[in-house]
Write a protein that holds these residues in place. Structure first.
Motif, PDB file in Angstrom:
ATOM      1  N   THR A   1      -8.253  -3.609  -2.155  1.00 16.07           N
ATOM      2  CA  THR A   1      -9.136  -2.820  -1.298  1.00 16.07           C
ATOM      3  C   THR A   1     -10.538  -2.740  -1.889  1.00 16.07           C
ATOM      4  O   THR A   1     -11.542  -2.878  -1.169  1.00 16.07           O
TER       5      THR A   1
ATOM      6  N   ARG B   1      -6.416   2.462   6.263  1.00 12.15           N
ATOM      7  CA  ARG B   1      -7.325   1.343   6.493  1.00 12.15           C
ATOM      8  C   ARG B   1      -6.566   0.131   7.018  1.00 12.15           C
ATOM      9  O   ARG B   1      -5.422  -0.118   6.635  1.00 12.15           O
TER      10      ARG B   1
ATOM     11  N   LEU C   1      -5.424   4.327   1.506  1.00  7.99           N
ATOM     12  CA  LEU C   1      -5.152   2.892   1.628  1.00  7.99           C
ATOM     13  C   LEU C   1      -4.399   2.592   2.918  1.00  7.99           C
ATOM     14  O   LEU C   1      -4.685   1.604   3.607  1.00  7.99           O
TER      15      LEU C   1
ATOM     16  N   ASP D   1     -12.286  -6.144  -1.559  1.00 10.31           N
ATOM     17  CA  ASP D   1     -12.754  -6.354  -0.184  1.00 10.31           C
ATOM     18  C   ASP D   1     -14.032  -5.570   0.097  1.00 10.31           C
ATOM     19  O   ASP D   1     -14.840  -5.973   0.934  1.00 10.31           O
TER      20      ASP D   1
ATOM     21  N   ARG E   1       0.817  -1.203   0.000  1.00 11.79           N
ATOM     22  CA  ARG E   1       0.000   0.000   0.000  1.00 11.79           C
ATOM     23  C   ARG E   1       0.856   1.260   0.000  1.00 11.79           C
ATOM     24  O   ARG E   1       0.357   2.355  -0.242  1.00 11.79           O
TER      25      ARG E   1
END
Length: 238
Positions: A91, A230, A227, A94, A26
């Motif tokens: 991401t 998270r 990103l 998900d 990320r």
């Protein structure tokens, strides 16, 4: 088990978890921005469209080492682009936005392929072609590179669109950030219209060289920060 062995095992286990690797990738977007700036500064100012033979030889042959070093950084940076897109796609997947994630993967692959082609042409000019005495070929390839810069606007815009719309549909960004992403998308698309014969809106003009790339870099930084904010999902492997 000794205390030192336990510590070593614990330390090693951190680097084998999927969360460690997912968080690492990320950061690829931020790495891309840093490497891009480094490569750009090393590469220098490429001659404009229709530049004289002397200017082309002075740049590609005279600055041969600089260009080849920049090519190495740029080629490595394509990997950062791929990993950034992979982290973005994960991401989005998900969050239930598989379609937008696939679009991010496809656009980054197209953009990475175009970047590699342009890097190859520039490296070939510096490595041998510029010193061969074939001025017409050198001039043609130099103009080809500028055309590549303009046309790269379209996969860049698709990547921005995939990320912006996907994150918004997933509820991960606000309406204000979505609007900013759409603005970045439109400005990136405008980069594909810079076909004026000279000046600000030319293929080698200020918009194509500075404004459009800067918009893309800022967007990558914003998305990368999102990103990283998270918590990575738990998964068997990355």
């Amino acid at each position: 088990m000794s205390e030192s062995t336990t510590a070593m095992t614990s330390s090693a286990s951190v680097y084998t978890t999927s969360r460690f690797w997912e968080r690492l990738w990320r950061t690829a977007g931020l790495q891309f921005v840093v490497f891009f700036i480094i490569a750009y500064l090393i590469y220098g100012n490429q001659p404009q469209v229709g530049a004289s033979a002397d200017s082309l030889v002075a740049f590609y042959h005279g600055e041969r080492i600089r260009i080849l070093i920049a090519a190495v950084f740029s080629a490595l940076n394509v990997l950062n682009l791929m990993w950034f897109a992979a982290a973005l796609k994960t991401t989005l997947t998900d969050a239930g936005q598989d379609g937008w994630g696939a679009a991010a993967t496809a656009s980054s692959a197209a953009l990475g392929g175009l970047f590699l082609l342009m890097i190859t042409v520039a490296a070939a000019l510096a490595y041998a072609i510029a010193g061969s005495g074939n001025d017409a070929l050198v001039s043609g390839l130099n103009d080809f590179l500028w055309v590549g810069v303009v046309l790269s606007s379209f996969p860049r815009a698709m990547l921005i669109m995939a990320g912006t719309f996907g994150l918004w549909r997933a509820g991960l960004i606000s309406n204000a950030r979505f609007a900013s992403g759409v603005a970045a998308l439109l400005l990136a698309l405008l980069g594909g219209t810079t076909w004026a014969s000279g000046g600000f809106w030319a293929a080698d003009g200020a918009y194509s060289r500075f404004v459009s790339p800067l918009i893309g870099l800022v967007w990558i930084v914003v998305v990368s920060r999102l990103l990283l904010s998270r918590t990575p999902a738990t998964r068997a492997a990355w």
